[in-house]
Each structure stands twice: as C-alpha cells, then as structure tokens.
Motif scaffolding. Structure first.
Motif, PDB file in Angstrom:
ATOM      1  N   LYS A  72      -6.536   3.080   8.042  1.00  0.00           N
ATOM      2  CA  LYS A  72      -7.307   2.232   6.832  1.00  0.00           C
ATOM      3  C   LYS A  72      -7.399   0.814   7.550  1.00  0.00           C
ATOM      4  O   LYS A  72      -8.404   0.252   7.304  1.00  0.00           O
ATOM      5  CB  LYS A  72      -6.564   2.357   5.480  1.00  0.00           C
ATOM      6  CG  LYS A  72      -7.633   1.780   4.335  1.00  0.00           C
ATOM      7  CD  LYS A  72      -6.873   2.044   3.021  1.00  0.00           C
ATOM      8  CE  LYS A  72      -7.809   1.525   1.975  1.00  0.00           C
ATOM      9  NZ  LYS A  72      -7.105   1.736   0.504  1.00  0.00           N
ATOM     10  N   THR A  73      -6.319   0.044   7.665  1.00  0.00           N
ATOM     11  CA  THR A  73      -6.314  -0.943   8.223  1.00  0.00           C
ATOM     12  C   THR A  73      -7.300  -1.218   9.428  1.00  0.00           C
ATOM     13  O   THR A  73      -8.358  -2.246   9.442  1.00  0.00           O
ATOM     14  CB  THR A  73      -5.172  -1.587   8.646  1.00  0.00           C
ATOM     15  OG1 THR A  73      -4.288  -1.527   7.750  1.00  0.00           O
ATOM     16  CG2 THR A  73      -4.878  -3.055   9.194  1.00  0.00           C
ATOM     17  N   GLU A 104       0.949  -1.300  -0.167  1.00  0.00           N
ATOM     18  CA  GLU A 104       0.010   0.083   0.015  1.00  0.00           C
ATOM     19  C   GLU A 104       0.826   1.433   0.069  1.00  0.00           C
ATOM     20  O   GLU A 104       0.645   2.193  -0.778  1.00  0.00           O
ATOM     21  CB  GLU A 104      -0.930   0.199   1.241  1.00  0.00           C
ATOM     22  CG  GLU A 104      -1.853   1.159   1.436  1.00  0.00           C
ATOM     23  CD  GLU A 104      -3.070   1.153   0.178  1.00  0.00           C
ATOM     24  OE1 GLU A 104      -3.707   2.306   0.102  1.00  0.00           O
ATOM     25  OE2 GLU A 104      -3.114  -0.143  -0.563  1.00  0.00           O
ATOM     26  N   SER A 105       2.026   1.064   0.844  1.00  0.00           N
ATOM     27  CA  SER A 105       2.938   2.513   0.755  1.00  0.00           C
ATOM     28  C   SER A 105       3.381   2.438  -0.712  1.00  0.00           C
ATOM     29  O   SER A 105       3.658   3.720  -0.857  1.00  0.00           O
ATOM     30  CB  SER A 105       3.996   2.075   1.871  1.00  0.00           C
ATOM     31  OG  SER A 105       4.872   2.978   1.976  1.00  0.00           O
ATOM     32  N   GLU A 135      -2.188   4.340   6.316  1.00  0.00           N
ATOM     33  CA  GLU A 135      -2.244   2.952   6.368  1.00  0.00           C
ATOM     34  C   GLU A 135      -2.807   2.070   7.616  1.00  0.00           C
ATOM     35  O   GLU A 135      -3.732   1.395   7.278  1.00  0.00           O
ATOM     36  CB  GLU A 135      -0.983   2.190   5.766  1.00  0.00           C
ATOM     37  CG  GLU A 135      -0.871   1.017   4.971  1.00  0.00           C
ATOM     38  CD  GLU A 135       0.362   0.540   4.584  1.00  0.00           C
ATOM     39  OE1 GLU A 135       0.597  -0.697   4.396  1.00  0.00           O
ATOM     40  OE2 GLU A 135       1.222   1.361   4.305  1.00  0.00           O
ATOM     41  N   GLU A 136      -2.391   2.740   8.584  1.00  0.00           N
ATOM     42  CA  GLU A 136      -2.577   2.107   9.912  1.00  0.00           C
ATOM     43  C   GLU A 136      -4.155   2.324  10.040  1.00  0.00           C
ATOM     44  O   GLU A 136      -4.983   1.470  10.346  1.00  0.00           O
ATOM     45  CB  GLU A 136      -1.917   2.842  10.930  1.00  0.00           C
ATOM     46  CG  GLU A 136      -2.260   2.288  12.463  1.00  0.00           C
ATOM     47  CD  GLU A 136      -1.378   2.731  13.466  1.00  0.00           C
ATOM     48  OE1 GLU A 136      -1.650   2.340  14.492  1.00  0.00           O
ATOM     49  OE2 GLU A 136      -0.591   3.469  13.222  1.00  0.00           O
ATOM     50  N   ILE A 190       1.794   8.492   5.339  1.00  0.00           N
ATOM     51  CA  ILE A 190       1.525   7.411   4.522  1.00  0.00           C
ATOM     52  C   ILE A 190       1.464   6.033   5.552  1.00  0.00           C
ATOM     53  O   ILE A 190       0.390   5.322   5.635  1.00  0.00           O
ATOM     54  CB  ILE A 190       2.457   6.808   3.496  1.00  0.00           C
ATOM     55  CG1 ILE A 190       2.440   7.950   2.216  1.00  0.00           C
ATOM     56  CG2 ILE A 190       2.177   5.510   2.859  1.00  0.00           C
ATOM     57  CD1 ILE A 190       3.528   7.705   1.193  1.00  0.00           C
ATOM     58  N   ASP A 191       2.323   6.069   6.441  1.00  0.00           N
ATOM     59  CA  ASP A 191       2.059   4.791   7.349  1.00  0.00           C
ATOM     60  C   ASP A 191       1.034   4.892   8.443  1.00  0.00           C
ATOM     61  O   ASP A 191       0.287   4.023   8.504  1.00  0.00           O
ATOM     62  CB  ASP A 191       3.429   4.772   8.228  1.00  0.00           C
ATOM     63  CG  ASP A 191       4.644   4.376   7.663  1.00  0.00           C
ATOM     64  OD1 ASP A 191       4.352   3.752   6.664  1.00  0.00           O
ATOM     65  OD2 ASP A 191       5.779   4.558   8.241  1.00  0.00           O
ATOM     66  N   ASP A 234      -7.362   1.163  -5.962  1.00  0.00           N
ATOM     67  CA  ASP A 234      -7.554   1.840  -4.509  1.00  0.00           C
ATOM     68  C   ASP A 234      -9.039   1.781  -4.309  1.00  0.00           C
ATOM     69  O   ASP A 234      -9.578   1.454  -3.361  1.00  0.00           O
ATOM     70  CB  ASP A 234      -7.121   3.347  -4.699  1.00  0.00           C
ATOM     71  CG  ASP A 234      -7.302   3.730  -3.283  1.00  0.00           C
ATOM     72  OD1 ASP A 234      -6.942   3.160  -2.300  1.00  0.00           O
ATOM     73  OD2 ASP A 234      -7.735   5.181  -3.131  1.00  0.00           O
TER      74      ASP A 234
END
Length: 395
Positions: A196-197, A2-3, A193-194, A189-190, A240
């Motif tokens: 979104k998870t 994803e990153s 992503e977190e 971004i990290d 996406d």
C-alpha cells in the motif's frame, strides 16, 4: 498504526464468526435434547430447563455482537469462551459422559483468535468445568444421566482424567497452530502495508508528473487530497476508505498526460476544437486506469472520469445527478475550490471567501447540494489546508 487497525478489523470479524459458531452450537444442543428426550434417560423437566438455559446462553454473543454492535471490546473473547465453557459444564452435568465430546467446542472457538493466552485460558477454564460438572452430576445422579461408574474415584480416573488429558493435548496443538497463524497474519499485514505504501508513492509520482505537465504545482494535489479527506470523513466513510479516497484524489487529472502541452499551457482562450481535446483527458484517465488492479486505483479511475461532471448534467460527459458517483461529486467541489483559489500565470487566485460564495451559489447546478452543505460545514478546515499548503511558486 495501520497494522493495529488491520488487527482490530480482523478481531471484529472473528467476534462475528464466534457468535455464529455459538448459534451453530445451539443447533447441536437441540439435537442432544431430542435424542435424550426420546431415550427418557433423565428427568424431563430438568432436561428441558437445562437445554433451554444453554440455548439462551448461546444467543448472548449474537445479541451483543451482531444486534447491539458491541463487537470491539477486548473482553468479548473471554466472555464468549466463558459462556462456551459454562454451556459445556451444564451439558456435562445433565448428560454425563454422553456429552464429553462437547468440550471440543470451547477450544475450537479459542483457536479462532490469534491469541495464545486465549488457548491457555480456555484449557484451564475447561478443566475446572469438567471437574465441577462431574461433581454436580454425582449429586444429581437420580435426576440426570448417571455417571459411567458408580465409584467416584473410578469415574475420575477412567472418564474425567482422559477428558482432561484430551483437553490439554488439544490446547497444546491449538497453541502452536495459533502461534503459527499469528506469525503468518503479521507477515501478511506487514506485506500489505508495504504494498500500500509503495502504491501510494507511485500514485503520488504519477500525479505530480501529470500536474507538472500542465504547469500546476505539486501543492495542488496535496491540497486536493486533504480536501477529499475532510469531505470523506464528513460523509461518514471509515478511516480505511477515507485514506484510499484521499490517495486516489491525487490521480484526478492523470489523463492530462495524454494531452499536448501546447493545449494544456496555451495562454489564450482555447478554440472549440482545442477545448474538445482538453475535455478528453477524463476519458484518457478512465482508459489509463481501467486495467489497474487494486481498490485505490479503481477509485482513482472513477474520479478521473467523472470529476468534471455537473449536478445539472452540463459537465464534460453530460452525466447528471445521482448518475455521477458520490466520490466524484466530492472531487468536483474540492477541485473547483482549489482551482479558484490558486494563482496561475494566466490568472490571479480568488480569495477563499469568494470561492466559497461561488461554490454555494452553484449548489443544485454545478454541485450536489448535499456535498455543498458538507463543504459549508467544514469550510474552516478547507481554509486551514489551503493556508498550510500554499503554492511555493507560480509558473
């Protein structure tokens, strides 16, 4: 993964910004041409020719990045910088010391990219360009604006050297700015992503809760999500959006949380009054998700509200044809296919071929004909998903 995708998307956007900057540079070149032309300080033919070449060079990124859509190549940034340096070299050759300020431009463009190597590459290339332009300027001094000093050594020490020093100071500052921005981008971004998870996990938990209340299995929401992924890709959505669509699909029956278990799990036929209550789960789903932030949950809201609508207008809310969101039309096929092929305590599941025939027969009636065509084209994938995610038990 994803990153990397997010970084790639960001890189594409930067390429478009860089091409826009080059177009703005063309305006600066035209202004230089006007002032130099009025001043009559150099050969007009040579001036116009050089300015014309520079303007053409500034439009090359626009042609390849914006018009031809070649915006993903990793070498694009190096080509853009090389073009910027070449343009500055031509301007510096023609306009001599009066164009020294243009050397700021390549470094500004390099700073757009979150890449420290780009800054060093630009500084080195600009330094070579400054020296090369000065040498050529001396050779053409009768045709162009002559150098500030008649003596080559004096000009090197008093004009060129300060310019090179300025370039290296700018590159030093740009290097640390890019380094800091790159770190910040990776952190963002990290974090995204977190988030979104976590959002996906929460959605799955609520989806499982709503399905368990109506005595459906957890495999149902997994299958429906995968069916939506298949149709989403077939519809031409980017990765996406397909990912968000697949996740949102799991929330299609969230409104059932507001329906009593007596109605949800009634073994016999529902009365008209009970069926009216059952149908209201789409409105409950819409209400529950109406104030939820984030694109995934807003997609889920649309699907939750409209997934029982029919192409001919005979659905729960009597929406018809194009009034129904396209993603809801996809969901309708996925949900019905899974409902038909799934065994429940009150019914046996249909064979996949029987469900296929039923859905095709409802094209233009219950389902959007275009969506049915996609379903037919990808029926093998539907079968594979159903077989790999079969119900573990039946209530």
């Amino acid at each position: 993964m994803e990153s990397n995708r997010l970084l790639s998307d960001n890189y594409i956007k930067i390429n478009h910004i860089a091409s826009k900057c080059m177009r703005l540079f063309a305006i600066l070149i035209l202004l230089y041409w006007v002032f130099t032309y009025i001043g009559g300080q150099c050969n007009i033919v040579l001036l116009c020719s050089c300015m014309g070449v520079c303007c053409i060079l500034t439009l090359i990124p626009t042609i390849f990045i914006d018009l031809l859509k070649n915006n993903e190549g990793k070498c694009i940034k190096y080509v853009v910088i090389a073009l910027a340096v070449l343009i500055c070299s031509i301007l510096n050759t023609t306009l001599s010391y009066t164009a020294m300020i243009v050397w700021i431009f390549p470094m500004l463009v390099a700073s757009l990219y979150y890449n420290k190597t780009m800054v060093l590459y630009t500084a080195l290339l600009s330094t070579v360009g400054v020296f090369a332009a000065d040498i050529v300027n001396y050779r053409l001094c009768d045709l162009v604006i002559p150098p500030a000093h008649d003596d080559f050594a004096d000009n090197m020490i008093l004009v060129i050297a300060p310019c090179v020093i300025a370039i290296f100071i700018m590159s030093f500052v740009s290097y640390f700015i890019v380094s800091r921005n790159s770190t910040m981008l990776n952190n963002v971004i990290d974090h995204a992503e977190e988030v979104k998870t976590n959002q996906k996990e929460l959605i799955y938990a609520f989806a499982e809760l709503s399905e368990s209340k109506s005595k459906s299995t957890g495999e149902h929401i997994k299958r429906v999500a995968k069916y939506m992924e298949v149709l989403g890709k077939a519809s031409g959505f980017d990765d996406d959006y397909v990912d968000m669509l697949s996740t949102a699909a799991m929330m299609h029956d969230i409104g059932k949380l507001m329906i009593s278990e007596e109605i949800l799990n009634k073994p016999s036929r529902l009365t008209d009054e009970e069926f009216a209550i059952m149908k209201s789960h789409v409105l409950y789903g819409d209400a529950l998700l109406s104030k939820c932030p984030g694109q995934i949950l807003q997609i889920a809201r649309t699907i939750a509200k409209e997934h029982h609508e029919k192409w001919d207008g005979s659905g729960y809310l009597h929406m018809k044809g194009e009034e129904i969101a396209y993603i809801s039309r996809l969901m309708a096929v996925c949900d019905v296919f899974d409902a038909l092929t799934s065994a429940r305590y009150y019914k046996k599941g249909w064979s996949m071929e029987e469900a296929y025939t039923e859905i095709v027969s409802q094209s233009g009636k219950q389902f959007d004909p275009k969506v049915v065509l996609l379903f037919q084209a990808h029926f093998k994938e539907f079968k594979q998903i159903a077989e790999q995610n079969a119900d573990k038990h039946i209530y």
